[in-house]
Design a protein around this motif. Structure first.
Motif, PDB file in Angstrom:
ATOM      1  N   ASN A  37      -1.028  11.946  -1.378  1.00 22.72           N
ATOM      2  CA  ASN A  37       0.310  12.460  -1.070  1.00 22.72           C
ATOM      3  C   ASN A  37       1.371  11.538  -1.680  1.00 22.72           C
ATOM      4  OD1 ASN A  37       2.190  14.233  -0.018  1.00 22.72           O
ATOM      5  ND2 ASN A  37       2.222  13.304   2.003  1.00 22.72           N
ATOM      6  N   GLY A  38       1.033  10.986  -2.843  1.00 17.46           N
ATOM      7  CA  GLY A  38       1.853   9.954  -3.450  1.00 17.46           C
ATOM      8  C   GLY A  38       3.174  10.424  -4.013  1.00 17.46           C
ATOM      9  N   TYR A  39       3.335  11.722  -4.251  1.00 19.59           N
ATOM     10  CA  TYR A  39       4.603  12.220  -4.776  1.00 19.59           C
ATOM     11  C   TYR A  39       5.606  12.481  -3.653  1.00 19.59           C
ATOM     12  CZ  TYR A  39       1.738  12.933  -8.935  1.00 19.59           C
ATOM     13  OH  TYR A  39       0.900  12.753  -9.994  1.00 19.59           O
ATOM     14  N   ALA A  40       5.135  13.003  -2.532  1.00 20.05           N
ATOM     15  CA  ALA A  40       6.035  13.397  -1.444  1.00 20.05           C
ATOM     16  C   ALA A  40       6.211  12.300  -0.390  1.00 20.05           C
ATOM     17  CB  ALA A  40       5.513  14.664  -0.774  1.00 20.05           C
ATOM     18  N   LEU A  41       5.153  11.538  -0.112  1.00 21.93           N
ATOM     19  CA  LEU A  41       5.194  10.611   1.024  1.00 21.93           C
ATOM     20  C   LEU A  41       6.304   9.563   0.930  1.00 21.93           C
ATOM     21  CD1 LEU A  41       3.782  10.091   3.690  1.00 21.93           C
ATOM     22  CD2 LEU A  41       2.228   8.533   2.524  1.00 21.93           C
ATOM     23  N   PRO A  42       6.575   8.969  -0.239  1.00 20.76           N
ATOM     24  CA  PRO A  42       7.679   7.987  -0.292  1.00 20.76           C
ATOM     25  C   PRO A  42       9.027   8.577   0.106  1.00 20.76           C
ATOM     26  CG  PRO A  42       6.289   7.764  -2.229  1.00 20.76           C
ATOM     27  CD  PRO A  42       5.841   9.012  -1.523  1.00 20.76           C
ATOM     28  N   MET A  43       9.177   9.899  -0.040  1.00 19.41           N
ATOM     29  CA  MET A  43      10.447  10.532   0.290  1.00 19.41           C
ATOM     30  C   MET A  43      10.707  10.573   1.793  1.00 19.41           C
ATOM     31  SD  MET A  43      11.783  11.131  -2.584  1.00 19.41           S
ATOM     32  CE  MET A  43      13.173  12.115  -2.064  1.00 19.41           C
ATOM     33  N   THR A  44       9.682  10.360   2.617  1.00 22.41           N
ATOM     34  CA  THR A  44       9.906  10.331   4.068  1.00 22.41           C
ATOM     35  C   THR A  44      10.639   9.065   4.485  1.00 22.41           C
ATOM     36  OG1 THR A  44       7.788   9.255   4.555  1.00 22.41           O
ATOM     37  CG2 THR A  44       7.805  11.670   4.494  1.00 22.41           C
ATOM     38  N   GLY A  45      10.585   8.034   3.627  1.00 23.99           N
ATOM     39  CA  GLY A  45      11.311   6.806   3.929  1.00 23.99           C
ATOM     40  C   GLY A  45      10.752   6.036   5.100  1.00 23.99           C
ATOM     41  N   MET A  46       9.464   6.206   5.391  1.00 24.84           N
ATOM     42  CA  MET A  46       8.870   5.539   6.542  1.00 24.84           C
ATOM     43  C   MET A  46       7.783   4.569   6.091  1.00 24.84           C
ATOM     44  SD  MET A  46       8.903   8.724   9.227  1.00 24.84           S
ATOM     45  CE  MET A  46       8.613   7.696  10.668  1.00 24.84           C
ATOM     46  N   GLU A  47       7.013   4.069   7.058  1.00 29.88           N
ATOM     47  CA  GLU A  47       6.108   2.960   6.797  1.00 29.88           C
ATOM     48  C   GLU A  47       4.737   3.371   6.271  1.00 29.88           C
ATOM     49  OE1 GLU A  47       5.217   4.331  10.976  1.00 29.88           O
ATOM     50  OE2 GLU A  47       6.971   4.164   9.690  1.00 29.88           O
ATOM     51  N   HIS A  48       4.495   4.648   6.096  1.00 30.59           N
ATOM     52  CA  HIS A  48       3.142   5.113   5.810  1.00 30.59           C
ATOM     53  C   HIS A  48       2.622   4.687   4.441  1.00 30.59           C
ATOM     54  CE1 HIS A  48       4.867   7.660   8.934  1.00 30.59           C
ATOM     55  NE2 HIS A  48       3.651   7.730   9.408  1.00 30.59           N
ATOM     56  N   THR A  49       3.499   4.586   3.441  1.00 32.56           N
ATOM     57  CA  THR A  49       3.024   4.159   2.123  1.00 32.56           C
ATOM     58  C   THR A  49       2.541   2.711   2.165  1.00 32.56           C
ATOM     59  OG1 THR A  49       5.338   3.721   1.578  1.00 32.56           O
ATOM     60  CG2 THR A  49       4.384   5.757   0.740  1.00 32.56           C
ATOM     61  N   LEU A  50       3.214   1.867   2.932  1.00 30.97           N
ATOM     62  CA  LEU A  50       2.771   0.479   3.091  1.00 30.97           C
ATOM     63  C   LEU A  50       1.426   0.422   3.813  1.00 30.97           C
ATOM     64  CD1 LEU A  50       3.404  -2.502   2.648  1.00 30.97           C
ATOM     65  CD2 LEU A  50       4.692  -2.485   4.792  1.00 30.97           C
ATOM     66  N   HIS A  51       1.233   1.321   4.761  1.00 31.08           N
ATOM     67  CA  HIS A  51      -0.044   1.386   5.487  1.00 31.08           C
ATOM     68  C   HIS A  51      -1.189   1.786   4.545  1.00 31.08           C
ATOM     69  CE1 HIS A  51      -2.479   3.212   9.061  1.00 31.08           C
ATOM     70  NE2 HIS A  51      -2.878   1.994   8.766  1.00 31.08           N
ATOM     71  N   ILE A  52      -0.912   2.696   3.622  1.00 33.11           N
ATOM     72  CA  ILE A  52      -1.918   3.075   2.618  1.00 33.11           C
ATOM     73  C   ILE A  52      -2.302   1.855   1.777  1.00 33.11           C
ATOM     74  CG2 ILE A  52      -2.286   4.409   0.505  1.00 33.11           C
ATOM     75  CD1 ILE A  52      -0.571   6.610   1.698  1.00 33.11           C
ATOM     76  N   LEU A  53      -1.300   1.113   1.339  1.00 34.51           N
ATOM     77  CA  LEU A  53      -1.552  -0.054   0.494  1.00 34.51           C
ATOM     78  C   LEU A  53      -2.411  -1.091   1.210  1.00 34.51           C
ATOM     79  CD1 LEU A  53      -1.019  -1.760  -2.054  1.00 34.51           C
ATOM     80  CD2 LEU A  53       1.095  -2.546  -0.968  1.00 34.51           C
ATOM     81  N   THR A  54      -2.060  -1.434   2.444  1.00 36.30           N
ATOM     82  CA  THR A  54      -2.830  -2.461   3.160  1.00 36.30           C
ATOM     83  C   THR A  54      -4.241  -1.991   3.481  1.00 36.30           C
ATOM     84  OG1 THR A  54      -1.837  -1.734   5.261  1.00 36.30           O
ATOM     85  CG2 THR A  54      -0.801  -3.599   4.135  1.00 36.30           C
ATOM     86  N   SER A  55      -4.414  -0.689   3.736  1.00 37.33           N
ATOM     87  CA  SER A  55      -5.759  -0.165   4.003  1.00 37.33           C
ATOM     88  C   SER A  55      -6.642  -0.325   2.769  1.00 37.33           C
ATOM     89  CB  SER A  55      -5.681   1.307   4.415  1.00 37.33           C
ATOM     90  OG  SER A  55      -4.928   1.467   5.595  1.00 37.33           O
ATOM     91  N   MET A  56      -6.089  -0.023   1.584  1.00 32.59           N
ATOM     92  CA  MET A  56      -6.838  -0.213   0.342  1.00 32.59           C
ATOM     93  C   MET A  56      -7.140  -1.689   0.101  1.00 32.59           C
ATOM     94  SD  MET A  56      -5.216   2.364  -2.488  1.00 32.59           S
ATOM     95  CE  MET A  56      -6.162   1.532  -3.755  1.00 32.59           C
ATOM     96  N   LEU A  57      -6.159  -2.554   0.358  1.00 33.35           N
ATOM     97  CA  LEU A  57      -6.337  -3.984   0.119  1.00 33.35           C
ATOM     98  C   LEU A  57      -7.408  -4.589   1.023  1.00 33.35           C
ATOM     99  CD1 LEU A  57      -2.646  -5.199  -0.370  1.00 33.35           C
ATOM    100  CD2 LEU A  57      -4.469  -5.175  -2.090  1.00 33.35           C
ATOM    101  N   ILE A  58      -7.529  -4.081   2.248  1.00 32.49           N
ATOM    102  CA  ILE A  58      -8.564  -4.598   3.147  1.00 32.49           C
ATOM    103  C   ILE A  58      -9.945  -4.284   2.601  1.00 32.49           C
ATOM    104  CG2 ILE A  58      -9.646  -4.224   5.405  1.00 32.49           C
ATOM    105  CD1 ILE A  58      -6.860  -4.122   6.610  1.00 32.49           C
TER     106      ILE A  58
END
Length: 426
Positions: A37-58
């Motif tokens: 959901n990489g095209y639409a999710l940043p437009m929500t302006g919330m914390e979910h994209t950062l959560h995706i990043l940290t989940s991948m990094l773990i």
């Protein structure tokens, strides 16, 4: 999100046979942005994209820790702590990752991560307690029946919620694919644990986190809630299966299989992408205009059922009648005591002058002493309703509120209209 895609491209590139990655990385990675959901999710302006990043990094950090990368365990420990504090849903993955570090005999990193979680969560709980609030935010308790059941000490509520969530999860395409991934990861661990015992560090971590999401996680909400689990599952699958499936000849079967899975995961998000512009317009037409009314036209203490925009940069007190920002309302809802009488008592206690509500959410709970003055009509895309009713609560403010609504109507944007009630209260 850009950093997430960059990392994903690197993981895919490392898994590709030499000489083939140059042209295949963009070919494979760009469609995967849709899966996240990489095209639409940043437009929500919330914390979910950062959560995706940290989940991948773990997952990536555990993989590199298993490969004895010297800096990976400590880096992973820091991400584990961060992940749990971005969203409470991250706790399942963070706790599983700490167990994985212990499995890998990275005891110092595991202790650092566990200590960081305990200290930070403990400080948060003490701060909440000092304000007379529960240790979990009202927003978590009201949206998660499992969390509220556990907090209130109702084992039956927790069991019932988990059972219902399992059934509804497995009835969705994404939930069914999560279950399939969990089975495949667990089977891979069993089949390879003797040849490569460290594989369990990241396969079982992903399995546990996916099962937790199936049991108590949410789906949808404009593509926000399950994207982190998709990212985690994809990262794990690439790390586990690509060495055997992506041969130097790049056989078509694994690519076709992977492409099919991508399409299935991406389908729900395709609709979200097309809706995003209209959803943004909807927020502007409704919530932002409510914010303008509360801050520019009628600066009084108000009550709402959609808290965010109205409370933002608003010096006046705002009572949240949904319960996300009011523990008193959440408690009344949890005990099924939120009604016209208790709402009237709350608004009197807080000296509330007016309310802006979705009538469909309250039905017979609106106090008979309130006077509906007007209705704001907008589109309905990301909002729960296209009609917001404006109520005057204190009779002494009704004339000034009527005058404010008249000025408000002339300042509304295209797509938003205001109608006054024909028989305003005396």
């Amino acid at each position: 999100m850009a950093l997430t895609v960059w990392l994903l491209a690197g993981i895919i590139g490392a898994a590709m046979p030499k000489g083939r990655s140059g042209w295949l990385i963009p070919l494979v990675t760009l469609p995967l942005v849709l899966v996240l959901n990489g095209y639409a999710l940043p437009m929500t302006g919330m914390e979910h994209t950062l959560h995706i990043l940290t989940s991948m990094l773990i997952v990536l950090g555990l993989y590199r820790s298993a490969k004895d990368d010297l800096g990976a365990p400590l880096f992973t420990a820091g991400v584990i702590v961060l992940n749990a504090h971005i969203r409470f849903e991250g706790l399942a993955l963070s706790i599983a990752a700490i167990m994985a570090l212990l499995w890998l005999k990275k005891r110092a990193a595991a202790a650092l991560a566990a200590g960081g979680l305990v200290i930070a969560l403990g400080a948060f709980a003490l701060t909440m307690h000092s304000f007379g609030l529960p240790v979990l935010p009202s927003s978590v308790l009201i949206k998660s029946t499992a969390a509220s059941g556990a907090f209130d000490g109702s084992a039956q509520a927790v069991i019932r919620t988990v059972a219902n969530n399992l059934q509804s999860s497995l009835n969705t395409k994404t939930g069914a694919l999560f279950a399939l991934c969990a089975v495949l990861f667990a089977a891979e661990t069993v089949s390879r644990h003797r040849a490569d015992p460290k594989i369990a560090a990241y396969t079982l971590t992903a399995t546990a986190a996916l099962l937790a999401h199936i049991a108590v996680g949410k789906y949808g909400w404009f593509g926000r809630y399950e994207a982190y689990a998709i990212a985690m599952a994809f990262t794990t699958a690439i790390l586990i299966f690509s060495p055997r499936l992506l041969t130097p000849h790049l056989q078509a079967t694994p690519l076709l299989l992977g492409g099919t899975v991508c399409v299935l995961l991406a389908l729900p998000f395709a609709n979200v992408i097309f809706k995003t512009p209209a959803a943004s317009r909807n927020i502007y037409q409704q919530q932002y205009q409510m914010h303008r009314f509360a801050t520019q036209f009628f600066s009084q203490r108000g009550a709402v059922n959609d808290l965010g925009w109205v409370s933002f940069q608003n010096d006046q007190y705002v009572l949240d009648l949904y319960g996300l920002g009011s523990e008193a309302v959440r408690t009344l809802k949890a005990t099924k005591r939120l009604n016209a009488k208790t709402i009237e008592a709350l608004t009197k206690e807080k000296n509330i002058a007016y309310a802006m509500l979705y009538e469909i959410w309250f039905s017979e709970k609106i106090p008979p002493t309130w006077c509906r003055m007007a209705v704001l009509h907008t589109s309905k895309v990301s909002t729960a309703d296209g009609n917001v009713s404006f109520y005057s609560i204190t009779s002494s403010q009704r004339s000034s509120m009527r005058e404010a609504l008249t000025r408000f109507a002339s300042a509304l944007p295209a797509g938003a209209t205001r109608t006054m009630d024909d028989n305003p209260c005396s």
